[in-house]
Design a protein around this motif. Structure first.
Motif, PDB file in Angstrom:
ATOM      1  N   MET A   1      27.528  23.703 -24.069  1.00 40.17           N
ATOM      2  CA  MET A   1      26.647  22.546 -24.049  1.00 40.17           C
ATOM      3  C   MET A   1      25.276  22.966 -24.567  1.00 40.17           C
ATOM      4  O   MET A   1      24.730  23.972 -24.145  1.00 40.17           O
ATOM      5  CB  MET A   1      26.526  22.016 -22.606  1.00 40.17           C
ATOM      6  N   ASN A   2      24.715  22.204 -25.524  1.00 35.91           N
ATOM      7  CA  ASN A   2      23.421  22.549 -26.096  1.00 35.91           C
ATOM      8  C   ASN A   2      22.530  21.319 -26.129  1.00 35.91           C
ATOM      9  O   ASN A   2      22.899  20.238 -25.668  1.00 35.91           O
ATOM     10  CB  ASN A   2      23.593  23.125 -27.509  1.00 35.91           C
ATOM     11  N   LYS A   3      21.316  21.498 -26.690  1.00 40.11           N
ATOM     12  CA  LYS A   3      20.333  20.414 -26.698  1.00 40.11           C
ATOM     13  C   LYS A   3      20.816  19.199 -27.482  1.00 40.11           C
ATOM     14  O   LYS A   3      20.335  18.093 -27.308  1.00 40.11           O
ATOM     15  CB  LYS A   3      19.007  20.917 -27.263  1.00 40.11           C
ATOM     16  N   ASN A   4      21.766  19.399 -28.379  1.00 44.83           N
ATOM     17  CA  ASN A   4      22.271  18.314 -29.205  1.00 44.83           C
ATOM     18  C   ASN A   4      23.531  17.674 -28.623  1.00 44.83           C
ATOM     19  O   ASN A   4      24.256  16.975 -29.310  1.00 44.83           O
ATOM     20  CB  ASN A   4      22.558  18.824 -30.622  1.00 44.83           C
ATOM     21  N   THR A   5      23.807  17.981 -27.361  1.00 46.78           N
ATOM     22  CA  THR A   5      24.997  17.427 -26.706  1.00 46.78           C
ATOM     23  C   THR A   5      25.007  15.909 -26.816  1.00 46.78           C
ATOM     24  O   THR A   5      24.007  15.239 -26.560  1.00 46.78           O
ATOM     25  CB  THR A   5      25.016  17.827 -25.218  1.00 46.78           C
ATOM     26  N   ASP A   6      26.145  15.346 -27.236  1.00 47.94           N
ATOM     27  CA  ASP A   6      26.302  13.909 -27.384  1.00 47.94           C
ATOM     28  C   ASP A   6      26.115  13.213 -26.032  1.00 47.94           C
ATOM     29  O   ASP A   6      26.564  13.705 -24.998  1.00 47.94           O
ATOM     30  CB  ASP A   6      27.697  13.617 -27.947  1.00 47.94           C
ATOM     31  N   ALA A   7      25.450  12.047 -26.057  1.00 52.95           N
ATOM     32  CA  ALA A   7      25.162  11.323 -24.820  1.00 52.95           C
ATOM     33  C   ALA A   7      26.435  10.962 -24.066  1.00 52.95           C
ATOM     34  O   ALA A   7      26.501  11.070 -22.836  1.00 52.95           O
ATOM     35  CB  ALA A   7      24.361  10.058 -25.141  1.00 52.95           C
ATOM     36  N   LYS A   8      27.460  10.533 -24.793  1.00 52.25           N
ATOM     37  CA  LYS A   8      28.717  10.162 -24.131  1.00 52.25           C
ATOM     38  C   LYS A   8      29.374  11.372 -23.486  1.00 52.25           C
ATOM     39  O   LYS A   8      29.942  11.282 -22.398  1.00 52.25           O
ATOM     40  CB  LYS A   8      29.666   9.512 -25.144  1.00 52.25           C
ATOM     41  N   ASP A   9      29.290  12.524 -24.179  1.00 54.78           N
ATOM     42  CA  ASP A   9      29.869  13.742 -23.625  1.00 54.78           C
ATOM     43  C   ASP A   9      29.124  14.152 -22.354  1.00 54.78           C
ATOM     44  O   ASP A   9      29.725  14.578 -21.368  1.00 54.78           O
ATOM     45  CB  ASP A   9      29.810  14.866 -24.661  1.00 54.78           C
ATOM     46  N   LEU A  10      27.798  14.009 -22.393  1.00 49.63           N
ATOM     47  CA  LEU A  10      26.991  14.340 -21.219  1.00 49.63           C
ATOM     48  C   LEU A  10      27.372  13.449 -20.045  1.00 49.63           C
ATOM     49  O   LEU A  10      27.550  13.920 -18.917  1.00 49.63           O
ATOM     50  CB  LEU A  10      25.501  14.186 -21.539  1.00 49.63           C
ATOM     51  N   GLU A  11      27.498  12.150 -20.295  1.00 52.68           N
ATOM     52  CA  GLU A  11      27.862  11.218 -19.232  1.00 52.68           C
ATOM     53  C   GLU A  11      29.237  11.545 -18.663  1.00 52.68           C
ATOM     54  O   GLU A  11      29.464  11.430 -17.456  1.00 52.68           O
ATOM     55  CB  GLU A  11      27.822   9.785 -19.762  1.00 52.68           C
ATOM     56  N   ALA A  40      18.251  14.893 -19.988  1.00 50.02           N
ATOM     57  CA  ALA A  40      19.575  14.994 -19.366  1.00 50.02           C
ATOM     58  C   ALA A  40      19.455  14.937 -17.847  1.00 50.02           C
ATOM     59  O   ALA A  40      20.283  14.327 -17.162  1.00 50.02           O
ATOM     60  CB  ALA A  40      20.256  16.292 -19.799  1.00 50.02           C
ATOM     61  N   ALA A  41      18.402  15.579 -17.303  1.00 52.24           N
ATOM     62  CA  ALA A  41      18.188  15.566 -15.851  1.00 52.24           C
ATOM     63  C   ALA A  41      17.938  14.148 -15.359  1.00 52.24           C
ATOM     64  O   ALA A  41      18.421  13.740 -14.296  1.00 52.24           O
ATOM     65  CB  ALA A  41      17.019  16.478 -15.488  1.00 52.24           C
ATOM     66  N   ASN A  42      17.192  13.351 -16.141  1.00 49.53           N
ATOM     67  CA  ASN A  42      16.946  11.956 -15.758  1.00 49.53           C
ATOM     68  C   ASN A  42      18.238  11.141 -15.798  1.00 49.53           C
ATOM     69  O   ASN A  42      18.488  10.299 -14.934  1.00 49.53           O
ATOM     70  CB  ASN A  42      15.908  11.333 -16.691  1.00 49.53           C
ATOM     71  N   THR A  43      19.059  11.406 -16.813  1.00 54.91           N
ATOM     72  CA  THR A  43      20.357  10.730 -16.889  1.00 54.91           C
ATOM     73  C   THR A  43      21.206  11.060 -15.669  1.00 54.91           C
ATOM     74  O   THR A  43      21.870  10.194 -15.091  1.00 54.91           O
ATOM     75  CB  THR A  43      21.115  11.161 -18.164  1.00 54.91           C
ATOM     76  N   PHE A  44      21.169  12.316 -15.264  1.00 57.26           N
ATOM     77  CA  PHE A  44      21.922  12.752 -14.086  1.00 57.26           C
ATOM     78  C   PHE A  44      21.451  12.005 -12.834  1.00 57.26           C
ATOM     79  O   PHE A  44      22.267  11.536 -12.032  1.00 57.26           O
ATOM     80  CB  PHE A  44      21.759  14.255 -13.884  1.00 57.26           C
ATOM     81  N   LYS A  45      20.132  11.875 -12.643  1.00 51.02           N
ATOM     82  CA  LYS A  45      19.604  11.169 -11.473  1.00 51.02           C
ATOM     83  C   LYS A  45      20.042   9.714 -11.470  1.00 51.02           C
ATOM     84  O   LYS A  45      20.422   9.161 -10.437  1.00 51.02           O
ATOM     85  CB  LYS A  45      18.079  11.264 -11.460  1.00 51.02           C
TER      86      LYS A  45
END
Length: 347
Positions: A1-11, A40-45
């Motif tokens: 996982m890197n800074k360019n991780t796709d938003a859908k993949d992160l979710e 990403a941390a905000n998305t997690f919250k």
């Protein structure tokens, strides 16, 4: 996982983490990524709040719609005041979800400023808020009154929509570490099916899973009053523990280092003259396995030990088995333990 991780993949990764469907390696990778990426941390919250809300019966059927609306509102700069000032005839789903998120994250500022609006929407509803912790996980929450709670694996915490306004009552099935915000006017209660803990402002740990035969309350700071369904009552002071036996209805006070009961906060485990059957239950929750003890004698054997977060279940079983009393074998996600009949321990 890197800074360019796709938003859908992160979710997807976050969803797997919250539901307990990721490996230890995936969990460590995700947490490392979140620690170095604010977006990403905000998305997690945000997703954590939605996940908690989705377990509430009133919202379960609207989970997909709620998630879409949350994403839409997050992308806008509309203030909470604007949302709350909308006509009550047109209260949106997002208002309901946002208010629940505010409650779950303990955002006292918004809660108290908009109490009248939120109370009208929520406190009349019967379904409580419910936070479930998957096996193998731990979570931290802040209640609307500012009380901090850490929940151990397999725990379920429930509280009413009017929490902090008329009462401060929570029900717990599992293990929780509480730092209770002081409020002389509204006492704080932790209840399970067997014991009720009453406090005003203090720090304590409660272990009371439905499938255990005891409830253990450990006090670190302040004072608590205990009342059991059997009628037993007790007051605890710092570094004292109360052990309630569900079978006999007796409650016993013990002098102890209460802090050792909270080692699970750092991923550790401490057993002090604990039965093998009880140890098995705690290992099951921590490591997401099933343990079958195929010996009544072993179930009643008592052990003591202290283990850190770096030790896996194999390490723990080996150290407990210092006298070579048992052997074990693994089949899928189940560990079978029997009296040792000679030979090396199976893995």
């Amino acid at each position: 996982m890197n800074k360019n991780t796709d938003a859908k993949d992160l979710e997807l990764q976050i969803s797997n983490y919250l539901s307990g469907n990721c490996t230890e390696e995936e969990k460590e990778t995700l947490l490392a990524f979140l620690a170095n990426n604010d977006d990403a941390a905000n998305t997690f919250k945000e997703m954590s709040a939605v996940w908690a809300v989705s377990s509430i019966p009133a919202f379960a059927e609207m989970e997909d719609e709620n998630l879409s609306l949350i994403k839409e509102r997050i992308s806008l700069s509309e203030s909470p005041a604007t949302i709350l000032n909308q006509s009550r005839k047109h209260i949106s789903v997002w208002l309901k979800v946002a208010a629940a998120v505010i409650l779950l994250l303990g955002c006292n500022y918004f809660w108290y400023i908009y109490t009248e609006n939120l109370t009208e929407v929520y406190t009349s509803a019967e379904s409580p808020y419910e936070i479930k912790v998957p096996a193998g996980s731990r979570t931290n929450i802040v209640l609307p009154d500012g009380t901090e709670v850490a929940l151990n694996a397999g725990s379920v915490l429930r509280y009413s929509r009017g929490f902090g306004i008329r009462e401060r009552n929570v029900t717990l099935n599992g293990e929780g570490f509480f730092k209770v915000a002081k409020d002389e006017k509204i006492p704080f209660y932790v209840e399970n099916n067997d014991v009720r803990v009453q406090v005003v402002g203090t720090v304590f740990n409660v272990r009371g899973y439905d499938d255990d035969n005891y409830v253990l309350v450990s006090l670190l700071e302040g004072r608590v009053n205990l009342t059991a369904v059997s009628g037993s009552v007790m007051m605890l002071y710092p570094d004292e523990q109360a052990l309630y036996n569900k079978s006999t209805g007796r409650m016993e006070k013990m002098k102890s280092n209460a802090g050792s009961a909270c080692d699970w906060l750092d991923g550790g485990l401490t057993f002090e003259n604990v039965s093998f059957a009880d140890i098995a239950h705690r290992l099951e929750r921590k490591f997401q396995v099933k343990i079958k003890i195929e010996s009544e004698r072993l179930k009643l054997e008592h052990f003591s030990g202290c283990f850190n977060s770096n030790q896996n279940i194999s390490d723990i079983l080996k150290e407990i088995n210092v006298e070579n009393q048992y052997t074990w074998r693994v089949n899928g996600d189940t560990i079978f333990i029997t009296d040792k009949k000679g030979g090396k321990i199976e893995r």
